[in-house]
Design a protein around this motif. Structure first.
Motif, PDB file in Angstrom:
ATOM      1  N   GLU A 176      25.656  73.745 -36.793  1.00 23.64           N
ATOM      2  CA  GLU A 176      24.529  72.859 -37.592  1.00 23.64           C
ATOM      3  C   GLU A 176      24.284  71.751 -36.536  1.00 23.64           C
ATOM      4  O   GLU A 176      24.580  71.182 -36.205  1.00 23.64           O
ATOM      5  CB  GLU A 176      25.444  72.281 -38.759  1.00 23.64           C
ATOM      6  CG  GLU A 176      24.341  71.396 -39.735  1.00 23.64           C
ATOM      7  CD  GLU A 176      24.889  70.958 -40.902  1.00 23.64           C
ATOM      8  OE1 GLU A 176      24.334  70.239 -41.762  1.00 23.64           O
ATOM      9  OE2 GLU A 176      26.144  70.724 -41.161  1.00 23.64           O
ATOM     10  N   ILE A 235      21.643  68.491 -37.138  1.00 18.40           N
ATOM     11  CA  ILE A 235      21.489  67.190 -37.888  1.00 18.40           C
ATOM     12  C   ILE A 235      20.555  66.233 -37.255  1.00 18.40           C
ATOM     13  O   ILE A 235      20.943  65.828 -36.265  1.00 18.40           O
ATOM     14  CB  ILE A 235      22.674  66.698 -38.537  1.00 18.40           C
ATOM     15  CG1 ILE A 235      23.463  67.530 -38.847  1.00 18.40           C
ATOM     16  CG2 ILE A 235      22.504  65.614 -39.596  1.00 18.40           C
ATOM     17  CD1 ILE A 235      25.369  67.022 -39.270  1.00 18.40           C
ATOM     18  N   THR A 260      19.592  70.308 -40.837  1.00 16.83           N
ATOM     19  CA  THR A 260      19.652  69.510 -41.831  1.00 16.83           C
ATOM     20  C   THR A 260      18.916  67.947 -41.348  1.00 16.83           C
ATOM     21  O   THR A 260      19.018  67.767 -40.068  1.00 16.83           O
ATOM     22  CB  THR A 260      21.082  68.701 -42.225  1.00 16.83           C
ATOM     23  OG1 THR A 260      21.863  70.041 -42.691  1.00 16.83           O
ATOM     24  CG2 THR A 260      20.976  67.751 -43.060  1.00 16.83           C
ATOM     25  N   CYS A 261      17.928  67.606 -42.193  1.00 16.00           N
ATOM     26  CA  CYS A 261      17.063  66.536 -41.794  1.00 16.00           C
ATOM     27  C   CYS A 261      17.323  65.410 -42.693  1.00 16.00           C
ATOM     28  O   CYS A 261      17.190  65.643 -44.019  1.00 16.00           O
ATOM     29  CB  CYS A 261      15.476  66.649 -41.880  1.00 16.00           C
ATOM     30  SG  CYS A 261      14.455  65.459 -41.621  1.00 16.00           S
ATOM     31  N   LYS A 314      22.399  76.068 -39.336  1.00 14.88           N
ATOM     32  CA  LYS A 314      21.841  75.304 -40.457  1.00 14.88           C
ATOM     33  C   LYS A 314      21.048  74.018 -39.922  1.00 14.88           C
ATOM     34  O   LYS A 314      21.533  73.544 -38.882  1.00 14.88           O
ATOM     35  CB  LYS A 314      22.841  74.821 -41.357  1.00 14.88           C
ATOM     36  CG  LYS A 314      22.222  74.077 -42.572  1.00 14.88           C
ATOM     37  CD  LYS A 314      23.375  73.561 -43.518  1.00 14.88           C
ATOM     38  CE  LYS A 314      22.984  72.617 -44.665  1.00 14.88           C
ATOM     39  NZ  LYS A 314      24.136  72.170 -45.412  1.00 14.88           N
TER      40      LYS A 314
END
Length: 307
Positions: free
Chosen positions: A34, A36, A68-69, A66
């Motif tokens: 992920e 981020i 994510t912001c 994935k």
């Protein structure tokens, strides 16, 4: 093997961020990782163009499990933007991989970080994992090794060993008031001693310098590679902490990176070798001009702090 998230704070340095993320996307295990990103809000109008480019770019990022912001609705500043990332990531993971947005990585960086974070999970003497190898360590290391020095250029940390929330200038000042502590830091790394005094004078916290001091005083270590996995592009005046230096930037940009998809972590004695101690002690500055500046200013800083 566990796959830990990569966290990146950013604001408006679109070109730097894109280079960083694109290199990570080419890494082994990127598709299991992920990403981020915490995007701070512009503090001034000159940030706006880069900020808008990053907003668009984040939507196009591919190659990760994935993306994510964490988009801030007002400017929170460098430190709070960083802490929001750690707080969010530690809600879901027990360890994280941090990088500033101006780093570029070898394709085996994530493999190295994931393996090392698993391997040294229970080792109290190991406080962090880093993928960067400064040039002053030379080419003498044939394997991964331990050092007192801490760097945040591609840095892995465990939730249960995190000290970020405990960092305070008052604590550092108390540590340095002890002549024994001050002498120990100076004798291990004159540059770190100078940076600590500089940090106190500026009322700032630089986590890598802070953690280096704690490692020296506590006999704890950060793992480093025998050849760099990170190339830094930040000495162009665009960042918060580093100024502009063409010569230093060219040194960092010329870092020879490990070019492989996987690494092997052999069994290593958890200690700082004599060779590494000498390399740390001998390094004072990247250029002779910087060294002269530090030498001339060190007595003033010592007098100001202690007298």
């Amino acid at each position: 093997m566990n796959y830990y998230p990569v966290i990146i704070p950013t604001l408006c340095r679109y070109e730097h961020l894109k280079r960083c993320v694109d290199s990570l996307a080419k890494n082994t295990h990127a598709d299991k990782t992920e990403l981020i990103i915490s995007l701070d809000y512009p503090a001034k109008e000159s940030h706006r163009e880069g900020y808008e480019k990053i907003l668009t770019y984040i939507k196009s990022i591919k190659g990760f499990k994935k993306v994510t912001c964490l988009k801030q609705d007002h400017n929170v500043g460098v430190w709070d933007n960083l802490m929001l990332l750690f707080d969010y990531a530690y809600t879901y993971y027990d360890a994280v991989i941090f990088t500033e947005d101006d780093n570029e990585f070898s394709p085996c960086f994530l493999d190295y970080m994931d393996k090392a974070l698993d391997k040294y999970w229970k080792e109290d003497k190991v406080t962090g994992i880093c993928g960067y190898l400064p040039i002053y360590y030379g080419k003498n290391h044939k394997d991964f090794f331990f050092t007192y020095q801490s760097s945040s250029w591609g840095w892995g940390q465990w939730k249960h060993k995190s000290q970020l929330n405990d960092l305070s200038l008052s604590q550092l000042i108390e540590l340095l008031k002890s002549t024994k502590n001050a002498l120990r830091i100076f004798l291990h790394s004159p540059r770190t001693f100078y940076q600590v005094l500089d940090m106190i004078e500026q009322r700032a916290i630089w986590e890598d310098v802070y953690f280096t001091c704690l490692n020296i005083l506590n006999e704890t270590y950060q793992l480093r590679p025998y050849k760099s996995l990170v190339r830094n592009w930040g000495m162009d005046g665009s960042g918060t902490h580093c100024g502009r230096s063409e010569k230093t930037m060219n040194i960092f940009k010329s870092s020879d990176l490990i070019d492989s998809n996987y690494v092997e972590l052999n069994e290593i004695n958890i200690k700082c070798s004599f060779q590494t101690k000498m390399q740390i002690f001998g390094y004072f500055a990247h250029t002779w001009r910087e060294g002269l500046h530090l030498m001339l200013n060190l007595p003033r800083k010592v007098i100001k702090f202690y007298f």
